[in-house]
Design a protein around this motif. Structure first.
Motif, PDB file in Angstrom:
ATOM      1  N   ASN A 115       1.667  -1.201   0.495  1.00  0.00           N
ATOM      2  CA  ASN A 115       0.266   0.281   0.361  1.00  0.00           C
ATOM      3  C   ASN A 115       1.075   1.921   0.045  1.00  0.00           C
ATOM      4  OD1 ASN A 115       1.291  -1.300   2.889  1.00  0.00           O
ATOM      5  ND2 ASN A 115      -0.230   1.311   3.187  1.00  0.00           N
ATOM      6  N   SER A 116       0.046   2.209  -0.298  1.00  0.00           N
ATOM      7  CA  SER A 116       1.264   3.751  -0.337  1.00  0.00           C
ATOM      8  C   SER A 116       0.503   4.348   0.856  1.00  0.00           C
ATOM      9  CB  SER A 116      -0.067   5.003  -1.619  1.00  0.00           C
ATOM     10  OG  SER A 116       0.359   4.354  -2.558  1.00  0.00           O
ATOM     11  N   GLU A 148       5.139  11.498   0.166  1.00  0.00           N
ATOM     12  CA  GLU A 148       3.754  10.627   0.104  1.00  0.00           C
ATOM     13  C   GLU A 148       4.555   9.449  -0.473  1.00  0.00           C
ATOM     14  OE1 GLU A 148       1.009  10.808  -3.103  1.00  0.00           O
ATOM     15  OE2 GLU A 148       0.471   8.252  -3.369  1.00  0.00           O
ATOM     16  N   GLN A 178       4.716   6.596  -2.956  1.00  0.00           N
ATOM     17  CA  GLN A 178       3.701   5.539  -4.031  1.00  0.00           C
ATOM     18  C   GLN A 178       3.932   4.343  -4.309  1.00  0.00           C
ATOM     19  OE1 GLN A 178       4.160   8.980  -7.695  1.00  0.00           O
ATOM     20  NE2 GLN A 178       2.696   9.603  -6.698  1.00  0.00           N
ATOM     21  N   LYS A 179       3.061   3.222  -4.077  1.00  0.00           N
ATOM     22  CA  LYS A 179       3.077   2.005  -3.980  1.00  0.00           C
ATOM     23  C   LYS A 179       3.902   1.396  -4.769  1.00  0.00           C
ATOM     24  CE  LYS A 179      -1.042   0.451  -4.833  1.00  0.00           C
ATOM     25  NZ  LYS A 179      -1.826  -0.290  -5.272  1.00  0.00           N
ATOM     26  N   ASN A 215      -8.041  -1.934   1.457  1.00  0.00           N
ATOM     27  CA  ASN A 215      -8.754  -0.993   0.476  1.00  0.00           C
ATOM     28  C   ASN A 215      -9.343  -0.030   1.298  1.00  0.00           C
ATOM     29  OD1 ASN A 215      -9.448  -3.172  -1.614  1.00  0.00           O
ATOM     30  ND2 ASN A 215     -10.812  -5.031  -0.270  1.00  0.00           N
ATOM     31  N   ILE A 255      -6.562   2.303   2.176  1.00  0.00           N
ATOM     32  CA  ILE A 255      -6.209   3.024   2.277  1.00  0.00           C
ATOM     33  C   ILE A 255      -6.141   4.358   1.510  1.00  0.00           C
ATOM     34  CG2 ILE A 255      -3.166   3.410   1.467  1.00  0.00           C
ATOM     35  CD1 ILE A 255      -3.901   1.670   4.586  1.00  0.00           C
ATOM     36  N   GLU A 256      -6.748   3.530  -0.392  1.00  0.00           N
ATOM     37  CA  GLU A 256      -6.451   4.700  -0.561  1.00  0.00           C
ATOM     38  C   GLU A 256      -7.001   6.252  -0.806  1.00  0.00           C
ATOM     39  OE1 GLU A 256      -4.183   5.445  -3.060  1.00  0.00           O
ATOM     40  OE2 GLU A 256      -3.708   3.605  -2.265  1.00  0.00           O
ATOM     41  N   GLU A 257      -8.543   5.996   0.146  1.00  0.00           N
ATOM     42  CA  GLU A 257      -9.496   7.137   0.837  1.00  0.00           C
ATOM     43  C   GLU A 257      -8.502   7.923   1.651  1.00  0.00           C
ATOM     44  OE1 GLU A 257     -13.595   5.223   2.224  1.00  0.00           O
ATOM     45  OE2 GLU A 257     -13.361   7.347   2.985  1.00  0.00           O
ATOM     46  N   LEU A 293      -5.622   7.945   2.028  1.00  0.00           N
ATOM     47  CA  LEU A 293      -4.684   8.904   1.622  1.00  0.00           C
ATOM     48  C   LEU A 293      -5.036   9.712   1.488  1.00  0.00           C
ATOM     49  CD1 LEU A 293      -1.719   8.983   0.986  1.00  0.00           C
ATOM     50  CD2 LEU A 293      -2.273   7.519  -1.123  1.00  0.00           C
ATOM     51  N   ALA A 294      -6.546   9.409   0.181  1.00  0.00           N
ATOM     52  CA  ALA A 294      -6.401  11.778  -0.330  1.00  0.00           C
ATOM     53  C   ALA A 294      -6.936  12.131   1.236  1.00  0.00           C
ATOM     54  CB  ALA A 294      -7.590  10.557  -0.925  1.00  0.00           C
ATOM     55  N   ASN A 320      -6.252   5.310  10.770  1.00  0.00           N
ATOM     56  CA  ASN A 320      -5.388   4.296  10.277  1.00  0.00           C
ATOM     57  C   ASN A 320      -4.228   3.558  10.743  1.00  0.00           C
ATOM     58  OD1 ASN A 320      -2.256   4.400   8.848  1.00  0.00           O
ATOM     59  ND2 ASN A 320      -3.874   3.990   7.088  1.00  0.00           N
TER      60      ASN A 320
END
Lengths: 324, 324
Positions: free
Chosen positions: A29-30, A150, A152-153, A210, A212-214, A216-217, A238
């Protein structure tokens, strides 16, 4: 054939937890961190044809075999990149006491990547330095940059798209981080081992990925807006989810100590009394508290009053790696 | 029109966490518990046409409004089943001090279901009693039986297949449970509220549900084989996964206190020194330790030495509900 560099540690607000490639240090994950001005490592690398093995001096004394091996393997990568095949003497000094429960691998490998590549005659840009540092310790790739960063993975098998990028400068937001150390015991399970156990046995691990992206944003937007409440809540959510994946491993494991809970409860009570404070917890027992600089002294005092808290280090966002 | 009953509390080894129906108290997952001989409630119900409202005397004093309402709603179910429409006086006494951080709803509603149904002229078998007790508090359905008990979640919308069944008698395995109380603070988030938050917001909740059937099968087999190591490991794994679902809720929440970690670490250290001991943690800060009866006194002493432990209650498997 000699160069020196200084790199700062970083604290992840969106955690890196789990590798998709153990050798190339590629994450599942990122992640997102703030570089810490109060914690840094200064490293000098001198390649020397007269040496018949690598030498590592860590905080003034010869390092243990395990650390030496790790550094030698890392130097092998640099030697291969530069076409150099002589040994080196590495001298590294942390700004913080060893054994204080503070990880030095992020600042250590970021400084080493910068100094070793320069000493070997390479002229790497930030992206290449970040990828190189990543090979020593995943989180080190974020310490190449200052401020908010950041990782980025990436998706490629060779890791060529897995590196850090700067998101906001240290000057953008002088947020305070208070690192409360509660245990100087050596961790029974290293982060590397803990990640591997989690990936292999936790039924919650895919659900973690699942989220992570939210997160992170939201975290990046909160930094852009200097919105401590949003950033703090995302960071807590997190971090606790990362620790939840460890609790759900088989067998389960837990990095927390009594002091971890004591600081969590103190942060809750600060918030109830109207002082914005939020916590994050790395793969260990220590807790970092996020707050506005104007509240840092008051919160530090509160934390130091807790029986289980040994020390509190106050930091702001720090700069990226620099050659000295 | 009067009857008395005695019911024992129970400790879940496979936890009940999350309702699929809030009114009928139907769970998302099956659970498994041991009834506790040391903790019980004795309840007398007297229906009396002279009363113009229900009366609830709890541990010698008139109960709070919230408890009274809960009991009145439960009595409404019994009145409807029996075709009785007069009020009742309910007198209930716990064997353990209130405010000791020990939940009394399981033993309380099991005793109330038994006494109230008998007083109202009903003659319910174990299955019907279990379903009735469930309406007061989910975990109460397990306290109808002694020893080791499974609550089969059922799948029907009306709850007619959601009740407890006995798995092994108290005599089958005189396992010891030491309940270490570490906090007498009122929980900020009730179990009911915590379950609802978890079901609504945890990204890990479905994965939690997927772990239950295997854990349940292992736990039941371990009880049949009197295999403490297997039972203990399953219980720890299951309890920590339940707590992991809370940590992963949004916002996250945590029932643990410093003493929770202190007992977990003590259990680890006991095991390292060769003494088989395992823990489980309900939706609260207290920790229950499973061990062989021959080790109970020694472990109790160790636990009482921990600064954060207030009290340790030693229990074995207890009997099911009985009319007095």
């Amino acid at each position: 054939l000699q160069a020196s560099a200084k790199a700062h540690s970083n604290m992840a607000l969106i955690k890196y937890w789990g590798k998709r490639d153990e050798t190339l240090m590629l994450p599942h994950n990122s992640s997102f961190s703030v570089t810490l001005d109060a914690l840094y490592t200064t490293t000098t690398v001198a390649f020397d044809a007269a040496l018949d093995h690598d030498i590592l001096i860590l905080n003034g004394r010869e390092a243990e075999e395990k650390a030496k091996l790790k550094v030698s393997r890392f130097l092998d990568i640099v030697r291969e990149m530069a076409g150099v095949n002589i040994h080196a003497k590495v001298t590294s000094q942390n700004s913080f006491p060893t054994g204080a429960g503070l990880a030095s691998s992020a600042s250590g490998f970021a400084a080493l990547a910068c100094a070793a590549s320069k000493a070997a005659g390479l002229d790497l840009d930030g992206k290449a330095l970040s990828m190189l540092a990543r090979r020593g310790s995943g989180s080190a790739c974020r310490s190449i940059y200052g401020g908010f960063v950041e990782w980025q993975k990436g998706v490629k098998l060779d890791g060529s798209d897995s590196y850090a990028i700067p998101v906001a400068s240290p000057e953008h937001w002088p947020l305070s981080l208070l690192i409360a150390t509660v245990s100087d015991k050596q961790k029974k399970i290293s982060s590397r081992e803990g990640m591997a156990k989690t990936v292999a046995t936790s039924p919650f691990y895919n659900s973690w990925l699942n989220t992570i992206e939210e997160d992170l944003a939201q975290a990046k937007a909160a930094v852009q807006n200097r919105d401590l409440d949003t950033l703090g809540k995302v960071a807590e959510r997190n971090a606790l989810r990362m620790h939840a994946t460890m609790l759900s491993a088989d067998p389960p494991f837990l990095y927390w100590q009594k002091g971890t809970i004591a600081v969590i409860r103190e942060v809750e009570s600060l918030r109830e009394s109207g002082i914005p404070a939020y916590f994050t917890i790395d793969a260990g027992a220590n807790v970092a508290v996020l707050c506005e600089p104007s509240h840092a002294a008051q919160i530090k005092e509160k934390l130091l009053r807790l029986r289980e808290v040994q020390n509190v280090i106050v930091s702001g966002p720090g700069p990226g790696v620099t050659l000295l």
